[in-house]
Design an enzyme around this catalytic site. Structure first.
Site, PDB file in Angstrom:
ATOM      1  N   GLU A 128      26.665 100.813   7.689  1.00 47.86           N
ATOM      2  CA  GLU A 128      25.367 100.855   8.362  1.00 47.86           C
ATOM      3  C   GLU A 128      25.526 100.459   9.823  1.00 47.86           C
ATOM      4  O   GLU A 128      26.102  99.416  10.131  1.00 47.86           O
ATOM      5  CB  GLU A 128      24.377  99.913   7.678  1.00 47.86           C
ATOM      6  N   TYR A 179      19.842 104.970  14.641  1.00 46.27           N
ATOM      7  CA  TYR A 179      20.273 104.375  13.369  1.00 46.27           C
ATOM      8  C   TYR A 179      21.069 105.407  12.587  1.00 46.27           C
ATOM      9  O   TYR A 179      20.699 106.589  12.525  1.00 46.27           O
ATOM     10  CB  TYR A 179      19.065 103.945  12.536  1.00 46.27           C
TER      11      TYR A 179
END
Length: 449
Positions: free
Chosen positions: A243, A153
């Site tokens: 993101e 991530y």
């Protein structure tokens, strides 16, 4: 820009705490879009523009187009993933209004991709983040299937504490980053960036190492490059959020962005017009779209008391006191400090058009905003649209005497109250009376004097 974004984030957090899971009315498809949120296929195209490695893919609006994209981009016989292009989280666990389960599917059989597309396109997707009606799926995206060795991530956002952009990175991706932070906070790494100086080699090295790549390896070097390109994208496109989840390491050792989300600062629309062309109005509350045309700050809520206020702080206080008195606000509507009569009239039209609104509460503190301008706008709107809903109006400040004279001579029956608490009590009680009358089959309306 940092101050604006931080303020909006604070307001967004306050709204969520205030309204909980019912922030949006059941008849509304989506809430506020203060920061431009684009579909995943747009994000992927932006990533490609900056040289960030992403899987092959394409977007389609019809079943026939799906078949063509599959043949030309994915390739006959190859596995692919089909995703509903709906601006909400939790698509994979959602369901459509026709009963079809899941907004993300892996297709491994001939004809499967077009069959699934037919069940998605033209239907509303319902997830834990939408209303009961869901949101329309007008497009689907097809991407090649990636075999991933591991998932990570990484994101970039604006951070008040560091007074600028900050990277959030974790070697544990492919799942909710909030869950990772709660269960294993030691797996969350932060790297602030000085917006004036930009990103340096030390910072990209730290991020690549934090994501689990061994320094000196090809994977580490490619991960550093991806981080640097993501930041370049973030800075050049006036982003408020980039993101990537997951950022994948493939079996071949490549570093790939497999799923990404980008938000953009609305205040930068004038210099990011090529991005803002991709704004999908079908995913937005039509009331908010209309309000934005007149520079009105409007957010739909769940109640039955329409609110028109000047100033975000007073607007929040107005909603709070309505709740404290047992009522339920229908919206957040800030007409601002320099609103014209036309803006006030449009605000009134929006509130009057809302079928769930039973009464209107106008609460104005006239500092920069003059009370007589508000009063004139209210009167003009009432005359133009044939206002029948009762109005409780509280005016304080600049030109309040002139405003009261305008209201008295308007021919419309409005409840004028100087005291904030008393005004809130009256509008709540008036709403209760209307609700009881409607249940008894009686009509209650504001009438001319």
């Amino acid at each position: 820009n940092n101050l604006i974004v931080c303020t909006l984030k604070m307001l967004s957090t306050a709204f969520k705490k205030f309204a909980g899971s019912n922030l949006l009315r059941g008849s509304s498809l989506l809430g506020s879009t203060r920061l431009l949120n684009v579909h995943e296929y747009v994000s992927m195209d932006v990533f490609r523009k900056f040289g960030v490695p992403v899987p092959n893919g394409g977007v389609a609006t019809t079943v026939d187009e799906v078949g063509k994209v599959y043949k030309d981009v994915i390739g006959d016989g190859n596995d692919c993933v089909i995703k509903a292009m709906v601006l909400t989280g939790g698509r994979g666990l959602g369901h459509f209004d026709n009963g079809f389960q899941g907004g993300v599917h892996l297709c491994t059989k001939p004809g499967e991709v077009t069959d699934i597309a037919g069940k998605m396109l033209g239907h509303n997707l319902i997830t834990k983040q939408t209303t009961a009606e869901g949101m329309p799926c007008n497009k689907v995206m097809l991407v090649q299937r990636m075999t991933m060795k591991r998932e990570m991530y990484i994101s970039i956002m604006l951070d008040r504490e560091s007074n600028g952009p900050v990277f959030i990175a974790s070697p544990c991706g492919g799942t909710s980053i909030e869950d990772v932070a709660a269960a294993t906070p030691d797996k969350i790494f932060k790297q602030p960036i000085n917006a004036s100086e930009g990103m340096n080699d030390t910072q990209s090295t730290f991020l690549a190492t934090s994501l689990g790549f061994e320094p000196g390896t090809e994977g580490h070097a490619e991960c550093k490059s991806v981080c640097e390109k993501l930041y370049k994208l973030f800075a050049e496109h006036d982003c408020t959020l980039v993101e990537v989840n997951p950022l994948a390491e493939t079996n071949e050792g490549r570093v790939m962005v497999c799923d990404g989300k980008i938000n953009f600062d609305d205040n930068a629309e004038f210099r990011q017009q090529n991005i803002f062309e991709f704004r999908d109005r079908s995913q937005e509350d039509p009331r908010e779209v209309e309000a934005s045309k007149y520079d009105l700050n409007y957010i739909g809520l769940t109640g039955n008391i329409g609110c028109m206020v000047n100033g975000a702080g007073l607007a929040m206080s107005t909603m709070d006191i309505i709740k404290l008195k047992g009522g339920d606000p229908a919206n957040f509507l800030d007409v601002g400090g320099g609103a014209s009569e036309q803006q006030v009239q449009k605000a009134f039209e929006l509130l009057n058009a809302d079928k769930n609104v039973k009464t209107l509460f106008v609460n104005i503190f006239g500092g920069i905003m003059k009370c007589d301008v508000i009063a004139m706008g209210v009167i003009n709107a009432a005359q133009a649209i044939g206002m029948k809903k009762p109005i409780v109006i509280r005016l304080k400040g600049t030109n309040v005497e002139a405003a009261n004279k305008l209201i008295e001579g308007s021919g419309f029956s409005m409840i004028v109250e100087d005291d904030f608490e008393k005004a809130a009590t009256k509008v709540v009680k008036m709403t209760e009376i209307i609700e009881l009358a409607e249940q008894a089959g009686l009509e209650v309306s504001a009438v001319s004097k």
